[in-house]
Enzyme design. Structure first.
Site, PDB file in Angstrom:
ATOM      1  CE  LYS A 194      -4.075   1.945   0.552  1.00 35.97           C
ATOM      2  NZ  LYS A 194      -5.181   1.240   1.299  1.00 35.97           N
ATOM      3  CB  SER A 233      -3.747  -0.612  -2.582  1.00 36.62           C
ATOM      4  OG  SER A 233      -4.660  -1.745  -2.863  1.00 36.62           O
TER       5      SER A 233
END
Lengths: 371, 371, 371, 371
Positions: free
Chosen positions: C161, C231
């Site tokens: 992330k 992400s």
């Protein structure tokens, strides 16, 4: 003597031209006098907004019937500039610009509304580049000539509709070895609007040719034209230009004025342009003056720095609603509240059109009954 | 003597309460003085807007630390009314309402801002029904008492946040043999707002108890309260009430006024409420008066008849953007343009709150420096 | 011997961690065993998706209570990777990854699921640049070590992330003389994902360090990692890394496998990864095998060339719905239909993660009862 | 002997009928053989989706040129059923249904595709009421006759496009003293679809006339037709009916089959209908069989109970994306993954059409080369 008229008409949906048809059939409008259309349809204003194409197809079919010319030819002669998105209080409508030539007419006012139009093609690979800027500038000069406006200061509003790149067009261009400036459709619309604004600024002597290059577009926001209003859409392949100004050579009772809006809260700009036309809002335009107003044209832009007068706005960070839809709704709420009427043309994407983070407003009103 | 204060603070995101924390840590705000919050977070304002819950959780955690009480208790004592959706020019912010008791204080102005709050639970199956209306009315009366406001005419703004039905809650209620009025979440939010408005009208003697029944909600729009501001959200299970009015028994320099907005273009209503507070917009509020304004509270509604002043709007037919987001953006554009500031609370869903198709505006301003 | 467990839990809303709380209170999960979370919350997955921050805040507060450590420290130790957007049939849920150390445990299967995590900060001005790529690669190597996985081929899924640029962060960076690669938040999320994928590819020896430079990101799509899942979100300021693989050094009954999806219609890839785990879909996974599945992780991407197998799609031209929301909904429909369960992690933005226009799928299943 | 043909064509935008024009000009399709169109355009599928009207206008203009009949007459003779919304992997396309009469033709297969059409007007105030149901039933019976299908069991798919109420139409009806069932456009579309499904069930003897009344629509979901596919849209004012079935009286090589989908994850239903046509997906339809498929028609619906197989979905609580857009995208992802082609007709709003929370799928395929 030439005379400009503007008919502001409502539509029930993007394929509804019945109001214009009625005027033509009833003899109020002569189909051959129609020279341009500026309107708001109820799409989203983005790449996948087909309300503009739908309206245009319907319009050209209607005019084709009355003029006996194929629609495919009319579409290259009559600029039909539509901005999609009637967010908030805006009402879907279109303004029909007509020019009639009346040899018996005499001048009633020192100056009156003058209209000129022009077309200029642009290839997909040139969208948002210098070649695009120059093609716009040439077309604008041609439209000014065409309007018979002698002084550049008498030009108040130049509307240009520019083509943009879709995913399909981009793929085709790349396959042909002519890559477009961007393959992102929304970004290409922004580049196209920038090129249009630079083109207007060039034509109006607001900037010099050596003042910019390809990299200046969407980057150097000190370059701007306070009289440019640029749209971009998937449905056109040529730049379409409409010049609106005032001229002593024209008859009729209409006059146009414009003002800059310094930011999205600049209600003062709205009052200023109205005052210029002898209309006093108090705080709303009185009903009898509302009737004098023939057309309201606004460009606006979500401030790219992310705040307005020091307070954070959220338009640019919103994944659900496009930023242009946000700003159109807000500025239309302000302008419609002052003029007391939702039939206003408010178009987003005002990059390089008026002050950064702001935009511009132009109003056409009758001089009759003015004070 | 009690004194009301209002701190209008900005947030960087819905979990950012750093501005309030700074005031508490710096001694400007005493945590125990905080009695209510009204704010705008940057969600969509719909059933799936979790920015309100996020803000509330963060707020209660912050106050919990400073008050030494569990957050689960504070949430039942301090109304935190958030409206999601900062469309257009609105800026995410929250107003912190504080009451301090200063035995040495003396009255400076004939009347000053008075605040009262109350809570009342409502079951899912009662949402949008008479039992809901009555629970709201009882809570409003209690909050008026609590504020020490003696005349109902001195109440200017009653904020109620009502629970609504989600798909999950509806299923649970049906399983329990207690079907809710509707299982459509967006519709339940509308019914909840209607019940809240009826409850305020009942408490303020604006309507009589026999004037309505369950069927009147969202149907008989002649019933309305020009002082009710109702929100509904998935994150609350009780009605939360905040009463704002003026009282000779309170000290401090703030005063509140309100006006109706007859429709979404009623800029006159905005000027009226400002004039009532001695503030003259020309056309924008001058900077020194902008600083006197502590809080702007607006309710608005897309006209359900589909047009505004005779011109069709498209808010109710838009599948892409919720109608409440449309109207909030438009009315906020107008009000922010007049006050010159995007930190305004504009909340949609004004059913039965002010004139049909319009809404209301309330402003709190300092009387110091007024003229 | 270390043992990995995965608990897949549902949530009623983004602030609902009650299912995990129940497991901790009931003794099924030891709070100190929790090493990572991967989940889907019901936001929009874009810059203004605050459901991720809301969930994270609630999670860390819960763990803080049970671990006696401040949340602000936990957030730097436990990667919490949330993808917003449960379009279509997806169900909001989160998978809790736990590691327990059982000295008495013995190996049951040749290899079992192994987990490693790491954190690495990245400055706003580095987002989407080589420095970002390298910081990710270092962190991935550290997480592999940390997992005790000896062969790179045993790594099956690397979740990273990455932070992104918001309008506010961009303005701050520009003011500090350190302009970010882009000021467009959605674009910055794409660059961040590209950097993450390059970083994983580098760490897994899939590409060589001299194979790319800053310009390769989002441009040279021959560079890809079939095991990277990246992400990007507004709520993190460090790269957070979770490595999932198999190892003979770990106990427990779970195993992970992965496959590429060549495009959004590649149902074969879904069947392949299941077959690798001894699960035969016919055409749906039988109920008893559904129960063996602990976690389904998918990355996908709207084909940027605008068509899938020769037929035009409209995801990239849609101004109303973000393209990532489109593709997540479509691919989730396919994968959920095969596994018979909507609790799947499907995340968009798969630039450089698996084949261009396609993506990847990883599944964790119990080896117990396999065939 | 009559022979049915189906041409599945792509469009570049909703006004692009060039593929059909080419077939007509090239002699492959005789304009007079065109009896119906079923297609997917790239709008939002809601009340403000004008892509359907745009396509229809363009189609009728094209046929008008080739048939020498006014478009205004053709629109009452040729059902043009468009579903807006090509979410996810769907590709904008339209299927042209043609009937040719070849006296020399002989029967090749026991049964072949048979087509019948009919029109029936319905007033705004009747939309979603019993009178609406009966007008649909009458039209369906007429279309079955018209197709020459003798056994009701040979009917496999009945497509009906029903008018709905817009805000403008509702206001007009109310003014005329004939209030519609609802003034909420999206709700009226749902009622119209329910009435269409009831009408099909009535015509196919699936329900008895005394089994329902006005209150059953959108309430008693045990009433359903597994062969009804109903759309509703702002652009039609009559019910338009297309009946598709098999008949020994027809020549040609096409055959139709249908199956129910029990919920949005029912991949088994997709495999079933293909198997019925002798097509084995493994797990995807092999390329040579993909070419045999002429048309895929699917109806689906977000489960109104808020969960699928026990897991919460978020489609009904989403204020940003309409629930029908969610479900179309998900189910299309599944079906397109099995057939390996995005040119599928997936339409939402399947109330009373197949199992509650599920829907139906029909496929037309060539019997040539089958096995």
């Amino acid at each position: 003597m030439k005379r400009a008229q503007v008919f502001r008409l409502s539509m029930a949906h993007p394929g509804d031209l019945s109001a214009l048809e009625k005027l033509i059939v009833g003899g109020t409008v002569r189909a051959s006098d129609v020279v341009a259309i500026i309107g708001k349809t109820e799409g989203n204003g983005g790449v996948n907004d087909f309300t503009r194409g739908y309206f245009t197809q319907t319009l050209m079919a209607l005019l084709s019937v009355h003029l006996g010319k194929p629609a495919s030819q009319l579409i290259k002669e009559i600029p039909c500039v539509l901005s999609g998105g009637t967010e908030g209080v805006m009402s879907p409508h279109y303004s029909v610009f007509c020019i009639s030539d009346d040899p018996a007419a005499t001048r009633q006012y020192p100056k009156a509304l003058a209209i000129g139009t022009a077309f200029a093609p642009v290839a997909v690979e040139n969208v948002g580049r210098r070649a695009h800027v120059e093609s716009v500038a040439t077309a604008v000069r041609q439209a000014i000539d065409n309007a018979g406006i002698e002084k550049l200061e008498d030009v108040h509003f130049v509307q240009v509709k520019c083509p943009c790149v879709t995913v399909a067009r981009a793929s085709a261009a790349i396959a042909a070895g002519k890559p477009p400036r961007t393959t992102d459709p929304n970004r290409s619309m922004a580049f196209a609007r920038a090129a249009g604004a630079f083109g207007v600024a060039l034509a109006l002597d607001e900037i010099k040719p050596d003042r910019f290059n390809d990299d200046s577009l969407l980057a150097d926001f000190t370059i701007q034209s306070p009289r440019a209003s640029i749209s971009s859409g998937v449905e056109v392949e040529s730049n379409e230009v409409i010049v609106l100004g005032n001229s002593p050579a024209w008859g009729g009772d209409l006059r146009i004025a414009h003002a800059s809006m310094s930011d999205a809260l600049d209600i003062g700009g709205v009052f200023d342009v109205l005052a210029d036309l002898g209309i006093k809002a108090n705080p709303q335009v009185p009903v009898r003056d509302t009737e004098r107003i023939a057309c309201v044209l606004v460009k606006c832009e979500p401030d790219r720095r992310g705040n307005i007068r020091g307070h954070r706005h959220t338009m640019l960070d919103d994944t659900d609603i496009n930023a242009q839809r946000h700003i159109r709704g807000a500025v239309a709420g302000l302008v419609a509240g002052v003029v007391g009427d939702g039939r206003i043309f408010v178009s987003g994407g005002a990059e390089h059109q008026g002050p950064d983070g702001g935009g511009l407003i132009a109003v056409i009103a009758s001089q009759r009954g003015g004070h």
